[in-house]
Scaffold this active site. Sequence first.
Site, PDB file in Angstrom:
ATOM      1  N   ASP A  25    -155.648 -54.286 100.802  1.00  0.00           N
ATOM      2  CA  ASP A  25    -156.588 -54.477  99.708  1.00  0.00           C
ATOM      3  C   ASP A  25    -155.882 -54.258  98.375  1.00  0.00           C
ATOM      4  O   ASP A  25    -154.886 -53.535  98.290  1.00  0.00           O
ATOM      5  CB  ASP A  25    -157.750 -53.484  99.822  1.00  0.00           C
ATOM      6  CG  ASP A  25    -158.344 -53.455 101.215  1.00  0.00           C
ATOM      7  OD1 ASP A  25    -158.335 -54.504 101.880  1.00  0.00           O
ATOM      8  OD2 ASP A  25    -158.810 -52.371 101.634  1.00  0.00           O
ATOM      9  N   TYR A  82    -151.684 -45.744 109.041  1.00  0.00           N
ATOM     10  CA  TYR A  82    -152.126 -45.629 107.661  1.00  0.00           C
ATOM     11  C   TYR A  82    -152.220 -44.154 107.282  1.00  0.00           C
ATOM     12  O   TYR A  82    -152.513 -43.300 108.132  1.00  0.00           O
ATOM     13  CB  TYR A  82    -153.512 -46.262 107.474  1.00  0.00           C
ATOM     14  CG  TYR A  82    -153.527 -47.763 107.424  1.00  0.00           C
ATOM     15  CD1 TYR A  82    -153.385 -48.437 106.211  1.00  0.00           C
ATOM     16  CD2 TYR A  82    -153.705 -48.517 108.585  1.00  0.00           C
ATOM     17  CE1 TYR A  82    -153.422 -49.832 106.162  1.00  0.00           C
ATOM     18  CE2 TYR A  82    -153.734 -49.910 108.533  1.00  0.00           C
ATOM     19  CZ  TYR A  82    -153.589 -50.548 107.323  1.00  0.00           C
ATOM     20  OH  TYR A  82    -153.618 -51.920 107.274  1.00  0.00           O
TER      21      TYR A  82
END
Length: 249
Positions: A25, A82
């Site tokens: 993103d 992540y």
Amino acid sequence: MQQALEEALRAEGVPATVMPAGRTDRGVHARMQVVSVRLEAGDSPESLEARLPARLPPGLGLCRVRAPRSFHAQWSANGKEYRYRLWLGDGPVPGDLAPYALDVAREPGLESTGVRPERLVSLLSQATGTRDFIAFHEKSSPQKPRTLASAALHALGDDLYEVRLSGDGFARYQVRYLVGSALKVATGRLPEEHWRAALETGTAMEGFKAPAHGLVLWEVRYPPELDPFTAGERLHPPGLPLEPPFHFG
């Protein structure tokens, strides 16, 4: 950064569009993103590796250029990690960390100085395993079982913490909704039974999408026979920019 990379490649005679292991993103950082690109006839990975770094802007580094057989950056991957940085202090997040960590006490929708790390650990551990995470990602991503292999919270010093999530794949916004919704439960703004129902049955809830700036795509994993990195390179990636967000991770 994809645009910057493609511009640098074009300047070096590689006009092809890159294929990343996955899209991040806007505002999300990436430590070891992997991309596939088709070289022009007569070019070589070794030559491109020597030429390209001079074309890259600050904050964008090049670890390695290699040509594993039958390799595709996205479809060959079998896992990702992540990391999401959290500031749980009463005072504001220090200025050098502010662009890379969520200030929980001052984030609209959370605004709490009462988040206990052990509470977050308990909530995150409930999310591990293979399940349908439909309540935690955009409906534009395929609805299918995904495996969250581990979800841990690491103290980085002072009031800085890092959520580390590892799995076989993540849907769009999945990490941000998991972290944000766990925080919303930990602050008392979302009942824990709603969190559990979302995990166990996919029941929709009023979750919280954590802001992009605290998130780092830490690494993309591949089967040993296809991995473009050696074990040593994964531990100490060559060409990794020294500036944040990697210097305190």
